[in-house]
Write an enzyme that holds these catalytic residues in place. Structure first.
Site, mmCIF file in Angstrom:
data_model
loop_
_atom_site.group_PDB
_atom_site.id
_atom_site.type_symbol
_atom_site.label_atom_id
_atom_site.label_comp_id
_atom_site.label_asym_id
_atom_site.label_seq_id
_atom_site.Cartn_x
_atom_site.Cartn_y
_atom_site.Cartn_z
ATOM 1 N N LYS A 107 -6.370 68.112 -0.105
ATOM 2 C CA LYS A 107 -7.127 67.835 1.111
ATOM 3 C C LYS A 107 -8.595 68.056 0.836
ATOM 4 O O LYS A 107 -8.949 68.870 -0.017
ATOM 5 C CB LYS A 107 -6.675 68.783 2.236
HETATM 6 N N1 GLU Z 1 -5.042 62.794 6.666
HETATM 7 C C1 GLU Z 1 -3.707 62.335 6.867
HETATM 8 C C2 GLU Z 1 -2.746 63.510 6.885
HETATM 9 O O1 GLU Z 1 -3.101 64.607 7.223
HETATM 10 C C3 GLU Z 1 -3.316 61.229 5.895
HETATM 11 C C4 GLU Z 1 -3.283 61.627 4.464
HETATM 12 C C5 GLU Z 1 -3.080 60.467 3.501
HETATM 13 O O2 GLU Z 1 -2.828 59.360 3.949
HETATM 14 O O3 GLU Z 1 -3.177 60.715 2.301
HETATM 15 O O4 GLU Z 1 -1.590 63.391 6.643
#
Ligand code: GLU
Length: 476
Positions: A107
């Protein structure tokens, strides 16, 4: 009654993880290896804007590399900090494992309020942040693939993809370095609404199991269910729109930054979203009661509560007053571990974040595969499928004519049956299948084991089991 302190988001994820591993028989030491975050990179960079140098702080955290690339969004918000990014990265690991997206968890975050900057300024900031991450392989189609999260969207992803392509001019797979891109920059149909769509599919699957529905003290289908949604951003808006327009649910409350709207007859979500975009808030929207103290609407009587905004909104303080018998966590971490204990003891059924909002990363997976295969889904088979269906229709019509029976196909059937699946239909089918299968794997554990108290623990059990299996397979 509850003597311990409100746990932080990071502690909450660890506590939930610990509750699950306590029920598992992991080899000594592996538990800790899976729990900890492998690495967090902090970058401070300067961008000259409005005649002066501004320094920004960003993070990219890698929780687990048991599969690569690692995957997870990049968030733009003033509150972004290392602990939050690490908690979110851990959730990505378990989310990907649960929906069988072949990724590790990661993240990113940048401390800034996107509302403070003009578009051209955000572009320069984003490109510089991306540059810092790309040169350290923290953005790379084979190693680390970001996506949108709070405060970012298609526009930011397009800038990141372009920045990567400029720095890696001969990488034929450059577009796979990030997902959530616009369609004309290598994106995939259906990615924008994917997380909200996933919430809808998750609820549809839940309501296919009357036993589970009964555990929440509910019955029947989604039709007529009273829903309260917190946050009408990308996820909350799409979930509320689909549930009200397609499943007959009634959105009786919406909580936003400037307070909440309430209407027991149901709100028109598309009209409300237009209002929100035009006025910057929900206040003044006709045909609804506005309350400035938005959080109190979380505690209103309803059948389903959908927190789709931030982490930590249902706490030990307000949990005892939450009336919803069913909560689906469209946001990441909206219920603290302390609140989770309180709600569980009161019999509230919680469809947990690691499952409920996994629709986004699922469609990101499809986009990544599309980018690596360099072809749109359905391009090869669509017309061939249509031609074969046409053959069958022609034959049926000939039989009916020749035999003198005089059958006619029902109106609309022919059109529907003849239409071959394009990319959007395939994406929806893949997402629906993923959400159904993942729910079933969780509920199986929930029902099979008396020591598994809820869907969250079941979800963690399934995920941790898969992560540990891939560690074992690697000989680590
Ligand atoms: N930000 C989104 C999540 O928390 C999508 C993550 C992604 O598609 O890699 O799952």
């Amino acid at each position: 009654m509850h003597r311990f302190q409100e746990p932080s988001f990071r502690d909450s994820v660890d506590l939930m993880f610990n509750r699950a591993v306590a029920l598992m028989d992991l080899e000594p030491g592996l538990e800790e290896k899976i729990r900890v975050c492998n690495a967090t990179y902090t970058v401070r960079f300067g961008v000259r804007l409005r005649g002066q140098m501004h320094t920004f702080t960003g993070y990219r955290s890698v929780h687990s590399e048991h599969m690569e690339p690692v995957k997870g969004g990049i968030r733009y918000a003033p509150e972004v900090n290392q602990n939050e990014v690490e908690a979110l990265a851990a959730l990505m690991t378990f989310k990907c494992a649960l929906v069988e997206a072949p990724f590790g968890g990661s993240k990113g975050g940048l401390c800034l309020n996107p509302r403070d900057w003009e578009e051209h300024e955000l572009e320069r900031i984003t490109r510089r942040f991306a540059y810092e991450l790309i040169k350290r392989d923290m953005i790379n189609p084979a190693q680390n693939v970001p996506a949108p999260d709070m405060g970012t969207g298609e526009r930011e992803m397009a800038w990141i993809a372009d920045q990567y392509a400029r720095m890696n001019t001969t990488d034929i797979n450059a577009r796979a370095c990030v997902t959530g891109k616009p369609l004309n920059a290598g994106g995939i149909a259906g990615r924008v609404e994917a997380t909200g769509r996933g919430v809808q599919y998750a609820l549809q699957e839940f309501f296919r199991h009357p036993e589970d529905v009964a555990k929440a003290g509910l019955s029947g289908t989604l039709d007529g269910k009273r829903v309260i949604v917190q946050g009408l951003g990308n996820v909350g808006f799409h979930a509320a729109k689909f549930l009200s327009e397609e499943d007959g649910a009634k959105i009786i409350g919406v909580i936003e930054r400037d307070g909440a709207l309430y209407n027991p007859a149901g709100l028109d979500i598309a009209a409300l979203r237009d209002w929100l975009v035009r006025h910057g808030g929900v206040a003044g929207f006709p045909d609804a009661t506005h309350t400035a103290e938005g959080a109190t609407v979380l505690e209103e009587d309803c059948d389903i509560l959908i927190p789709a905004a931030l982490e930590g909104v249902i706490t030990m303080e307000n949990a005892p007053r939450i009336k919803a018998p069913l909560i689906i966590e469209a946001a990441n971490g909206p219920i603290t571990a302390g609140a989770d204990d309180i709600l569980r003891s009161r019999g509230t059924v919680i469809i947990p974040d690691l499952y409920a909002n996994a629709g986004g990363v699922t469609v990101s997976y499809f986009e990544w595969v599309k980018n690596l295969s360099h072809i749109r889904f359905g391009r090869m088979q669509r017309r061939q499928e249509e031609a074969r269906h046409q053959l069958l229709i022609d034959e049926l019509e000939r039989l009916s004519r020749d035999s003198g029976i005089g059958w006619t196909l029902s109106p609309g059937f022919k059109d529907k049956y003849l239409r071959g699946a394009g990319e959007l239909e395939l994406v929806r089918s893949g997402l629906d299948d993923t959400m159904r299968t993942a729910y079933q794997s969780m509920r199986e554990v929930w029902h099979a084991r008396a020591d598994v108290p809820d869907l969250r623990t079941a979800g963690y059990l399934v995920s941790i089991d898969r992560v540990s299996a891939s560690y074992r397979a690697k000989g680590l």
